[in-house]
Scaffold this motif. Structure first.
Motif, PDB file in Angstrom:
ATOM      1  N   ASN A 185      -1.332  -8.768 -10.665  1.00  0.00           N
ATOM      2  CA  ASN A 185      -2.216  -7.739 -10.344  1.00  0.00           C
ATOM      3  C   ASN A 185      -1.228  -6.684  -9.939  1.00  0.00           C
ATOM      4  N   ALA A 186      -0.169  -6.639  -9.637  1.00  0.00           N
ATOM      5  CA  ALA A 186       0.714  -5.564  -9.310  1.00  0.00           C
ATOM      6  C   ALA A 186       1.437  -4.902 -10.333  1.00  0.00           C
ATOM      7  N   THR A 187       1.544  -5.765 -11.637  1.00  0.00           N
ATOM      8  CA  THR A 187       1.948  -5.473 -12.832  1.00  0.00           C
ATOM      9  C   THR A 187       0.957  -4.597 -13.406  1.00  0.00           C
ATOM     10  N   VAL A 188       1.201  -2.986 -13.278  1.00  0.00           N
ATOM     11  CA  VAL A 188       0.029  -2.184 -13.819  1.00  0.00           C
ATOM     12  C   VAL A 188       0.513  -1.446 -14.883  1.00  0.00           C
ATOM     13  N   SER A 189       1.446  -1.957 -15.635  1.00  0.00           N
ATOM     14  CA  SER A 189       1.866  -1.364 -16.971  1.00  0.00           C
ATOM     15  C   SER A 189       0.759  -1.146 -17.906  1.00  0.00           C
ATOM     16  N   ASP A 190       0.128  -2.207 -17.985  1.00  0.00           N
ATOM     17  CA  ASP A 190      -1.117  -2.184 -18.854  1.00  0.00           C
ATOM     18  C   ASP A 190      -2.276  -1.062 -18.437  1.00  0.00           C
ATOM     19  N   LEU A 191      -2.275  -1.173 -17.235  1.00  0.00           N
ATOM     20  CA  LEU A 191      -3.559  -0.049 -16.582  1.00  0.00           C
ATOM     21  C   LEU A 191      -2.978   1.423 -16.633  1.00  0.00           C
ATOM     22  N   PHE A 192      -1.721   1.576 -16.243  1.00  0.00           N
ATOM     23  CA  PHE A 192      -1.327   2.890 -16.607  1.00  0.00           C
ATOM     24  C   PHE A 192      -1.301   3.237 -17.901  1.00  0.00           C
ATOM     25  N   GLY A 193      -0.969   2.541 -18.992  1.00  0.00           N
ATOM     26  CA  GLY A 193      -0.923   2.763 -20.163  1.00  0.00           C
ATOM     27  C   GLY A 193      -2.244   3.047 -21.019  1.00  0.00           C
ATOM     28  N   GLN A 194      -3.199   2.412 -20.261  1.00  0.00           N
ATOM     29  CA  GLN A 194      -4.686   2.625 -20.800  1.00  0.00           C
ATOM     30  C   GLN A 194      -5.184   3.876 -20.328  1.00  0.00           C
ATOM     31  N   SER A 195      -4.875   4.131 -18.960  1.00  0.00           N
ATOM     32  CA  SER A 195      -5.117   5.466 -18.168  1.00  0.00           C
ATOM     33  C   SER A 195      -4.367   6.607 -19.026  1.00  0.00           C
ATOM     34  N   TYR A 196      -3.152   6.495 -19.357  1.00  0.00           N
ATOM     35  CA  TYR A 196      -2.699   7.355 -20.086  1.00  0.00           C
ATOM     36  C   TYR A 196      -3.429   7.549 -21.606  1.00  0.00           C
TER      37      TYR A 196
ATOM     38  N   LEU B 270       0.731  -1.110   0.007  1.00  0.00           N
ATOM     39  CA  LEU B 270       0.044   0.105   0.118  1.00  0.00           C
ATOM     40  C   LEU B 270       0.725   1.312  -0.119  1.00  0.00           C
ATOM     41  N   PHE B 271       1.920   1.205   0.713  1.00  0.00           N
ATOM     42  CA  PHE B 271       2.941   2.432   0.721  1.00  0.00           C
ATOM     43  C   PHE B 271       3.249   2.781  -0.509  1.00  0.00           C
ATOM     44  N   PRO B 272       4.079   2.051  -1.517  1.00  0.00           N
ATOM     45  CA  PRO B 272       4.321   2.647  -2.829  1.00  0.00           C
ATOM     46  C   PRO B 272       3.193   2.721  -3.862  1.00  0.00           C
ATOM     47  N   VAL B 273       2.125   2.188  -3.534  1.00  0.00           N
ATOM     48  CA  VAL B 273       0.872   2.480  -4.285  1.00  0.00           C
ATOM     49  C   VAL B 273       0.233   3.684  -3.948  1.00  0.00           C
ATOM     50  N   ALA B 274       0.266   4.223  -2.661  1.00  0.00           N
ATOM     51  CA  ALA B 274       0.027   5.591  -2.289  1.00  0.00           C
ATOM     52  C   ALA B 274       0.718   6.546  -2.616  1.00  0.00           C
ATOM     53  N   VAL B 275       1.917   6.397  -2.705  1.00  0.00           N
ATOM     54  CA  VAL B 275       3.099   7.341  -3.226  1.00  0.00           C
ATOM     55  C   VAL B 275       2.953   7.536  -4.713  1.00  0.00           C
ATOM     56  N   CYS B 276       2.734   6.617  -5.465  1.00  0.00           N
ATOM     57  CA  CYS B 276       2.542   6.833  -6.846  1.00  0.00           C
ATOM     58  C   CYS B 276       1.006   7.396  -7.272  1.00  0.00           C
ATOM     59  N   CYS B 277      -0.062   6.931  -6.295  1.00  0.00           N
ATOM     60  CA  CYS B 277      -1.379   7.694  -6.748  1.00  0.00           C
ATOM     61  C   CYS B 277      -1.077   9.053  -6.315  1.00  0.00           C
ATOM     62  N   PHE B 278      -0.445   9.556  -5.326  1.00  0.00           N
ATOM     63  CA  PHE B 278      -0.111  11.080  -5.006  1.00  0.00           C
ATOM     64  C   PHE B 278       0.334  11.638  -6.158  1.00  0.00           C
ATOM     65  N   LEU B 279       1.768  11.031  -6.651  1.00  0.00           N
ATOM     66  CA  LEU B 279       2.417  11.294  -7.744  1.00  0.00           C
ATOM     67  C   LEU B 279       1.509  11.691  -9.230  1.00  0.00           C
ATOM     68  N   GLY B 280       0.769  10.683  -9.066  1.00  0.00           N
ATOM     69  CA  GLY B 280       0.019  10.448 -10.402  1.00  0.00           C
ATOM     70  C   GLY B 280      -1.189  11.771 -10.446  1.00  0.00           C
ATOM     71  N   VAL B 281      -1.618  12.143  -9.109  1.00  0.00           N
ATOM     72  CA  VAL B 281      -2.805  13.011  -9.255  1.00  0.00           C
ATOM     73  C   VAL B 281      -2.073  14.399  -9.451  1.00  0.00           C
ATOM     74  N   VAL B 282      -0.906  14.696  -8.855  1.00  0.00           N
ATOM     75  CA  VAL B 282      -0.021  15.824  -8.986  1.00  0.00           C
ATOM     76  C   VAL B 282       0.122  15.936 -10.498  1.00  0.00           C
ATOM     77  N   ALA B 283       0.807  15.032 -11.235  1.00  0.00           N
ATOM     78  CA  ALA B 283       1.101  14.951 -12.678  1.00  0.00           C
ATOM     79  C   ALA B 283      -0.078  15.033 -13.510  1.00  0.00           C
ATOM     80  N   GLY B 284      -0.983  14.271 -13.081  1.00  0.00           N
ATOM     81  CA  GLY B 284      -2.420  14.310 -13.825  1.00  0.00           C
ATOM     82  C   GLY B 284      -3.057  15.937 -13.683  1.00  0.00           C
ATOM     83  N   GLU B 285      -2.902  16.425 -12.790  1.00  0.00           N
ATOM     84  CA  GLU B 285      -3.566  17.920 -12.372  1.00  0.00           C
ATOM     85  C   GLU B 285      -2.651  18.855 -13.192  1.00  0.00           C
ATOM     86  N   ILE B 286      -1.355  18.727 -13.311  1.00  0.00           N
ATOM     87  CA  ILE B 286      -0.476  19.717 -14.257  1.00  0.00           C
ATOM     88  C   ILE B 286      -0.839  19.519 -15.763  1.00  0.00           C
TER      89      ILE B 286
END
Length: 285
Positions: A271-282, A150-166
């Motif tokens: 389930n942790a290999t989220v490359s495809d998930l992040f790619g679809q989100s991008y 949960l810790f790396p997921v929370a960090v990446c989600c926070f960074l993702g929100v910041v980058a997505g907002e920018i």
């Protein structure tokens, strides 16, 4: 979603997305149970495990199909309603409105914007809801086995929100520039076709109109280049976050070797290999 149909239809579409994600996670979980059964020498009844796996796979395919049908039907209704409202609005405006509004802007609304409504918006809505649900399901699935994940997921989600907002604030302005730069090009083509005989009859007019078109295309090209650079910027950040999450999941899985069953570790890593998930989100951007 207001023009998607009835509220029941919208809730049904969201429910199908949730069931589709649940069936996907259930399929990978059953594979983990099957692998653990081989380790315990308890997998003699292959038909039993294969039959349940087939049921999960069929459910995943079935709910995926229903999800696609629900969203496409709702998107068709919304596009038809918006198109009819747009036609009525254009037909009811006074003639003075056409004198103050460029023809290229009207053509752009009826071509590019309506095409987005018919083909792109509904797919983006479906992928957004599905990816959000899949992110939640996969994060909890991995965290149930490896809570420290949960810790790396929370960090990446926070960074993702910041980058997505920018990115969102910049992309909205850049897309507006692209749309504004396209309207003069459409207007120039319309004016050229309307006065094609006069342009050909007068000396030097083809070159003049060609130079004007080239200048407008240069403006459009600069705007589209800025849009492409914005997409590359967010793509780099997405790849970095994907790599961080994948490496963290692998390191945690290695540290749990011998403590957690191999099938459950494989379930967590899949389930942790989220490359495809992040790619679809991008791709939604």
């Amino acid at each position: 979603m207001r023009l998607f149909g009835s509220p029941i239809h919208a809730l049904l579409a969201i429910m199908m997305s949730v069931l589709s994600n649940a069936s996907f996670v259930g399929t990978t979980l059953w594979l983990a149970v099957w692998v653990d059964a081989y380790e315990k020498d308890d997998a003699y009844d292959v038909a039993f495990y294969l039959g349940i796996y087939a049921v999960w796979t069929f459910g995943d395919t079935f709910f995926n199909g229903l999800t696609y049908v629900c969203y496409e039907l709702g998107g068709w209704r919304a596009a038809r309603t918006l198109h009819n409202n747009f036609i009525r609005a254009i037909m009811n405006v006074p003639l003075s409105w056409f004198k103050t509004t460029p023809v290229g802007r009207i053509v752009n609304r009826f071509s590019r914007d309506m095409s987005s409504l018919d083909t792109m918006i509904i797919g983006m809505l479906r992928m957004t809801i599905e990816n959000a649900g899949r992110l939640v399901f996969q994060s909890f699935a991995v965290s149930a086995v490896m809570p420290v994940f949960l810790f790396p997921v929370a960090v990446c989600c926070f960074l993702g929100v910041v980058a997505g907002e920018i990115y969102t604030r910049t992309a909205v302005a850049v897309k507006r520039l692209v749309s504004s730069a396209q309207s003069p090009v459409f207007a120039h083509f319309a004016d050229s076709l309307a006065g094609l005989q006069i342009i050909r009859a007068r000396a030097g007019m083809p070159e003049t109109f060609g130079n004007q078109l080239a200048e407008k295309l240069r403006v459009l090209e600069r705007a589209m280049e800025a849009q492409f650079n914005c997409n590359r910027w967010i793509a780099l950040r997405v790849d970095m976050m994907t790599t961080i999450v994948t490496v963290a999941a692998g390191a945690i899985a290695v540290s749990k070797a011998g403590v957690v069953a191999a099938g459950i570790v494989g379930f967590s890593l899949s389930n942790a290999t989220v490359s495809d998930l992040f790619g679809q989100s991008y791709s939604l951007n």
